[in-house]
Enzyme design. Sequence first.
Site, PDB file in Angstrom:
ATOM      1  N   HIS A  53     -18.022 -31.492  19.729  1.00 27.58           N
ATOM      2  CA  HIS A  53     -18.191 -31.832  21.143  1.00 27.58           C
ATOM      3  C   HIS A  53     -19.495 -32.593  21.355  1.00 27.58           C
ATOM      4  O   HIS A  53     -20.549 -31.990  21.557  1.00 27.58           O
ATOM      5  CB  HIS A  53     -18.189 -30.561  21.997  1.00 27.58           C
ATOM      6  CG  HIS A  53     -16.839 -29.957  22.168  1.00 27.58           C
ATOM      7  ND1 HIS A  53     -16.063 -30.176  23.291  1.00 27.58           N
ATOM      8  CD2 HIS A  53     -16.110 -29.160  21.347  1.00 27.58           C
ATOM      9  CE1 HIS A  53     -14.918 -29.520  23.160  1.00 27.58           C
ATOM     10  NE2 HIS A  53     -14.920 -28.904  21.988  1.00 27.58           N
TER      11      HIS A  53
ATOM     12  N   GLU B 197     -20.466 -34.162  23.918  1.00 31.52           N
ATOM     13  CA  GLU B 197     -20.992 -33.946  25.280  1.00 31.52           C
ATOM     14  C   GLU B 197     -21.855 -32.706  25.375  1.00 31.52           C
ATOM     15  O   GLU B 197     -22.614 -32.529  26.346  1.00 31.52           O
ATOM     16  CB  GLU B 197     -19.829 -33.873  26.286  1.00 31.52           C
ATOM     17  CG  GLU B 197     -19.082 -32.563  26.361  1.00 31.52           C
ATOM     18  CD  GLU B 197     -18.044 -32.342  25.256  1.00 31.52           C
ATOM     19  OE1 GLU B 197     -17.216 -31.432  25.401  1.00 31.52           O
ATOM     20  OE2 GLU B 197     -18.081 -33.097  24.259  1.00 31.52           O
TER      21      GLU B 197
ATOM     22  N   CYS C  97     -12.435 -33.287  19.946  1.00 31.33           N
ATOM     23  CA  CYS C  97     -11.853 -31.978  19.615  1.00 31.33           C
ATOM     24  C   CYS C  97     -10.330 -32.016  19.786  1.00 31.33           C
ATOM     25  O   CYS C  97      -9.645 -32.611  18.975  1.00 31.33           O
ATOM     26  CB  CYS C  97     -12.506 -30.865  20.432  1.00 31.33           C
ATOM     27  SG  CYS C  97     -12.269 -29.209  19.732  1.00 31.33           S
TER      28      CYS C  97
END
Length: 260
Positions: free
Chosen positions: A225, A227, A124
């Site tokens: 993202h 994660e 990002c």
Amino acid sequence: MKPLIGITGRRFRLALLRGADERYGDRCIDTAMSDFATRIADAGGLPVHLSYDTGATDVCQWLSGVVITGGQDVHPACWGREVSVVREVDPRTDPMVHDAARDTYELALVRAALEQGIPVLGVCRGLQVLNVALGGTLVPDLAPGSVRHLSAEAAPTDGTADHVVTFEPGSLAAGLFGEQVMTNSWHHQAVDRCGTGLVVTGRTGDGVIESVELPGAPVLGVQWHPEWMKSTDPTLTWIVRAAAERLAAGRGDEQQRSLR
């Protein structure tokens, strides 16, 4: 040996934490989203959080991989855009504004890692830092369009059906994901002009750049993202694998030198 993966984060005052003891309100804390460390560890890496005080060039002598994480906008001055109004707020007290110290550190870290051939993953904001570090520019604010890039949903999520990223055949990203993948999205800025050497390898249907790479080098930037993806996302597994390969190559070189 497990590869050591450096992860960047934020710095802000303890007063921002709900219920924090007011006696320590003026003290600062360094933070990083634990999801990165957890997924990197699960993939076989050894995660370590980097503060702004960790010398970029020096730490790269120890790291086998670097992850530049999400967060505040990169200050426009870093990519040559004039700012008519400067918001004079301490980023330690308002973590949503620009953080000059973070910009300086992460730009230096990316450049040091690239110079030393260390694998880099930008997530990002991290993709945008990677681009700016190589002389690229950003779109300061995406106009509303057919694809929603700034989701109102809370993490974690796999995104919405309109946010599908299509990859260039033969790219690193295509090798990881295939032709396309649905991803989450929390950004209002994006890559405009690519930095030196970077190529665009993934876009959404409205043309917004969602992944970039540095051909011939283990460098990848993604605008979503990984994660926070609920389903399996190979991005963080990739950085661990790339770091492990670099570590193994370095040990092989040491063995060769010892035999001479």
